[in-house]
Motif scaffolding. Structure first.
Motif, PDB file in Angstrom:
ATOM      1  N   VAL A 227     -70.810  16.926 -27.580  1.00 61.74           N
ATOM      2  CA  VAL A 227     -71.526  15.778 -28.147  1.00 61.74           C
ATOM      3  C   VAL A 227     -71.996  16.093 -29.558  1.00 61.74           C
ATOM      4  CG1 VAL A 227     -73.541  14.274 -27.915  1.00 61.74           C
ATOM      5  CG2 VAL A 227     -72.238  14.925 -25.892  1.00 61.74           C
ATOM      6  N   VAL A 228     -72.557  17.279 -29.759  1.00 61.97           N
ATOM      7  CA  VAL A 228     -73.023  17.663 -31.091  1.00 61.97           C
ATOM      8  C   VAL A 228     -71.851  17.734 -32.067  1.00 61.97           C
ATOM      9  CG1 VAL A 228     -74.105  19.514 -32.442  1.00 61.97           C
ATOM     10  CG2 VAL A 228     -75.067  18.868 -30.231  1.00 61.97           C
ATOM     11  N   GLN A 229     -70.699  18.211 -31.617  1.00 67.85           N
ATOM     12  CA  GLN A 229     -69.524  18.264 -32.489  1.00 67.85           C
ATOM     13  C   GLN A 229     -69.099  16.853 -32.909  1.00 67.85           C
ATOM     14  OE1 GLN A 229     -67.994  20.853 -33.888  1.00 67.85           O
ATOM     15  NE2 GLN A 229     -66.591  19.441 -34.929  1.00 67.85           N
ATOM     16  N   VAL A 230     -69.114  15.913 -31.965  1.00 64.96           N
ATOM     17  CA  VAL A 230     -68.763  14.529 -32.290  1.00 64.96           C
ATOM     18  C   VAL A 230     -69.777  13.949 -33.272  1.00 64.96           C
ATOM     19  CG1 VAL A 230     -68.584  12.183 -31.366  1.00 64.96           C
ATOM     20  CG2 VAL A 230     -67.484  14.078 -30.170  1.00 64.96           C
ATOM     21  N   MET A 231     -71.069  14.208 -33.045  1.00 65.16           N
ATOM     22  CA  MET A 231     -72.103  13.720 -33.956  1.00 65.16           C
ATOM     23  C   MET A 231     -71.861  14.250 -35.370  1.00 65.16           C
ATOM     24  SD  MET A 231     -75.324  14.235 -31.333  1.00 65.16           S
ATOM     25  CE  MET A 231     -76.617  14.003 -32.545  1.00 65.16           C
ATOM     26  N   THR A 232     -71.490  15.510 -35.461  1.00 67.74           N
ATOM     27  CA  THR A 232     -71.219  16.123 -36.767  1.00 67.74           C
ATOM     28  C   THR A 232     -70.037  15.435 -37.448  1.00 67.74           C
ATOM     29  OG1 THR A 232     -72.044  18.253 -35.936  1.00 67.74           O
ATOM     30  CG2 THR A 232     -70.698  18.301 -37.929  1.00 67.74           C
ATOM     31  N   GLU A 233     -68.987  15.145 -36.690  1.00 70.22           N
ATOM     32  CA  GLU A 233     -67.804  14.493 -37.255  1.00 70.22           C
ATOM     33  C   GLU A 233     -68.086  13.044 -37.645  1.00 70.22           C
ATOM     34  OE1 GLU A 233     -64.680  17.321 -34.761  1.00 70.22           O
ATOM     35  OE2 GLU A 233     -64.942  15.218 -34.188  1.00 70.22           O
ATOM     36  N   LEU A 234     -68.978  12.387 -36.910  1.00 69.38           N
ATOM     37  CA  LEU A 234     -69.359  11.020 -37.274  1.00 69.38           C
ATOM     38  C   LEU A 234     -70.137  10.992 -38.588  1.00 69.38           C
ATOM     39  CD1 LEU A 234     -70.392   9.692 -33.754  1.00 69.38           C
ATOM     40  CD2 LEU A 234     -68.414   8.940 -35.100  1.00 69.38           C
ATOM     41  N   ARG A 235     -70.979  11.961 -38.789  1.00 71.61           N
ATOM     42  CA  ARG A 235     -71.701  12.034 -40.073  1.00 71.61           C
ATOM     43  C   ARG A 235     -70.743  12.354 -41.211  1.00 71.61           C
ATOM     44  NH1 ARG A 235     -74.248   9.635 -42.292  1.00 71.61           N
ATOM     45  NH2 ARG A 235     -75.029  11.172 -43.769  1.00 71.61           N
ATOM     46  N   ALA A 236     -69.674  13.109 -40.908  1.00 68.34           N
ATOM     47  CA  ALA A 236     -68.706  13.460 -41.949  1.00 68.34           C
ATOM     48  C   ALA A 236     -67.965  12.232 -42.472  1.00 68.34           C
ATOM     49  CB  ALA A 236     -67.711  14.492 -41.417  1.00 68.34           C
ATOM     50  N   VAL A 237     -67.901  11.151 -41.653  1.00 74.01           N
ATOM     51  CA  VAL A 237     -67.295   9.894 -42.127  1.00 74.01           C
ATOM     52  C   VAL A 237     -68.391   8.880 -42.450  1.00 74.01           C
ATOM     53  CG1 VAL A 237     -65.077  10.259 -41.006  1.00 74.01           C
ATOM     54  CG2 VAL A 237     -66.904   9.105 -39.736  1.00 74.01           C
ATOM     55  N   ASP A 238     -69.605   9.370 -42.644  1.00 75.90           N
ATOM     56  CA  ASP A 238     -70.720   8.591 -43.182  1.00 75.90           C
ATOM     57  C   ASP A 238     -71.204   7.475 -42.261  1.00 75.90           C
ATOM     58  OD1 ASP A 238     -72.623   8.310 -45.129  1.00 75.90           O
ATOM     59  OD2 ASP A 238     -71.463   6.908 -46.343  1.00 75.90           O
ATOM     60  N   VAL A 239     -71.173   7.701 -40.944  1.00 77.26           N
ATOM     61  CA  VAL A 239     -71.800   6.753 -40.017  1.00 77.26           C
ATOM     62  C   VAL A 239     -73.308   6.843 -40.189  1.00 77.26           C
ATOM     63  CG1 VAL A 239     -72.179   6.178 -37.595  1.00 77.26           C
ATOM     64  CG2 VAL A 239     -69.894   6.828 -38.382  1.00 77.26           C
ATOM     65  N   ASP A 240     -73.978   5.679 -40.242  1.00 78.30           N
ATOM     66  CA  ASP A 240     -75.406   5.635 -40.561  1.00 78.30           C
ATOM     67  C   ASP A 240     -76.322   5.635 -39.340  1.00 78.30           C
ATOM     68  OD1 ASP A 240     -75.275   5.162 -43.556  1.00 78.30           O
ATOM     69  OD2 ASP A 240     -74.040   3.502 -42.840  1.00 78.30           O
ATOM     70  N   ILE A 241     -75.919   4.934 -38.270  1.00 76.86           N
ATOM     71  CA  ILE A 241     -76.786   4.738 -37.103  1.00 76.86           C
ATOM     72  C   ILE A 241     -76.054   5.206 -35.856  1.00 76.86           C
ATOM     73  CG2 ILE A 241     -78.091   3.052 -35.732  1.00 76.86           C
ATOM     74  CD1 ILE A 241     -78.098   1.237 -38.203  1.00 76.86           C
ATOM     75  N   LEU A 242     -76.771   5.910 -34.963  1.00 75.38           N
ATOM     76  CA  LEU A 242     -76.183   6.445 -33.739  1.00 75.38           C
ATOM     77  C   LEU A 242     -77.048   6.082 -32.541  1.00 75.38           C
ATOM     78  CD1 LEU A 242     -74.119   8.371 -32.281  1.00 75.38           C
ATOM     79  CD2 LEU A 242     -75.770  10.211 -32.732  1.00 75.38           C
TER      80      LEU A 242
END
Length: 302
Positions: A227-242
């Motif tokens: 889950v943390v790895q996915v969160m990191t990859e989502l931030r890498a494509v500039d997702v703002d809200i989770l």
């Protein structure tokens, strides 16, 4: 930034599931005045909500608050995700008047924030993008002060469809991640994790000023490290809200629940998310993609 992250250890369930749901998953049965009024309006205007179709546990709280997630393009999905309660099969022809009725309902409810989602419509040439865009335009026209969040399907990664929706100027562009890459084939066979990341790259390239959002459901068999790895990859494509919430099995025919994630684990994941740089993280057992959506709008600066 990375050295500040809280390390969350542990894999999935090591003990049998309890016979009853944990106390933190118990909610009050719906039935207040706003709930009754909204339910009646949906029936009168022949509209669908994901609150009802997906058996959301927060329907009472959200509807009493005067917030609902409208589900356009019918209530039959062309995909068959193993965790989802929405019906799947061959959808009927879409209703061209539906955007007008959604706009009417939102205006009559005088909502501050509206969420628009849909089933997957892989049977349509544009995957339903035009109906999304027209719904946004109808809401802008009838209730200009209402902010609009769209929770869209993946449109099979089609850039023209993504652009069609963004050109209508929603306030938030949301597409759910749902689970970790390892479980996509089992839980979300019609989806592709790499396609999801590309969708957010495209959205930011087309409309860098529109906040992007995604959600993950936990308890399908993922590890916290994944889950943390996915969160990191989502931030890498500039997702703002989770958003992060607990999977609840709709029926015996759906993918089995692996474990109940504790409130403490959700709080730890919230800390990780904020340290990764998300503008807002909504993390808890009862959280769904549109839960407290009106607060997320403010947190994202819309």
């Amino acid at each position: 930034m990375a050295e500040q992250l809280v390390q969350i250890m542990g894999r999935h369930r090591r003990e049998p599931l309890p016979e009853r749901k944990p106390s933190w998953l118990k909610v009050k049965a719906p039935g207040g005045a706003n709930y009754v009024r909204l339910k009646q309006m949906m029936q009168e205007l022949d509209l669908h909500t994901v609150c009802q179709e997906a058996h959301c546990p927060n329907i009472g709280e959200c509807w009493e608050h005067g917030t609902a997630t409208f589900m356009i393009l019918g209530d039959v999905c062309t995909r068959n995700c193993a965790y989802c309660a929405v019906s799947h099969g061959r959808p009927p022809k879409y209703d061209i008047e539906e955007p007008s009725r959604v706009g009417q309902a939102i205006a009559e409810l005088n909502l501050r924030h509206a969420v628009i989602t849909s089933v997957d419509r892989d049977d349509l040439p544009d995957f339903g993008a035009f109906i999304f865009a027209e719904t946004i335009r109808q809401i802008h026209q009838r209730l200009p002060g209402c902010s609009i969040e769209v929770l869209v399907p993946d449109f099979q990664g089609n850039e023209d469809s993504i652009r069609t929706v963004l050109d209508a100027r929603p306030d938030i562009y949301n597409h759910n991640t749902e689970t970790v890459p390892r479980l996509y084939k089992k839980a979300r066979p019609g989806g592709r994790y790499e396609r999801l990341l590309e969708i957010f790259r495209i959205a930011k390239r087309i409309a860098p000023d529109i906040p992007t959002k995604t959600g993950i459901i936990l308890g399908l068999g993922e590890t916290n490290e994944e889950v943390v790895q996915v969160m990191t990859e989502l931030r890498a494509v500039d997702v703002d809200i989770l958003t992060l919430g607990q999977y609840l099995r709709p029926s015996d025919g759906h993918i089995a629940l692996d474990r109940y994630v504790t409130p403490d684990e959700f709080r730890e994941l919230y800390v990780v998310g904020m340290q990764l740089g998300f503008k807002h993280v909504e993390s808890g057992p009862l959280v769904r993609s549109s839960y407290h959506a009106w607060e997320q709008v403010q947190a994202a600066g819309v």
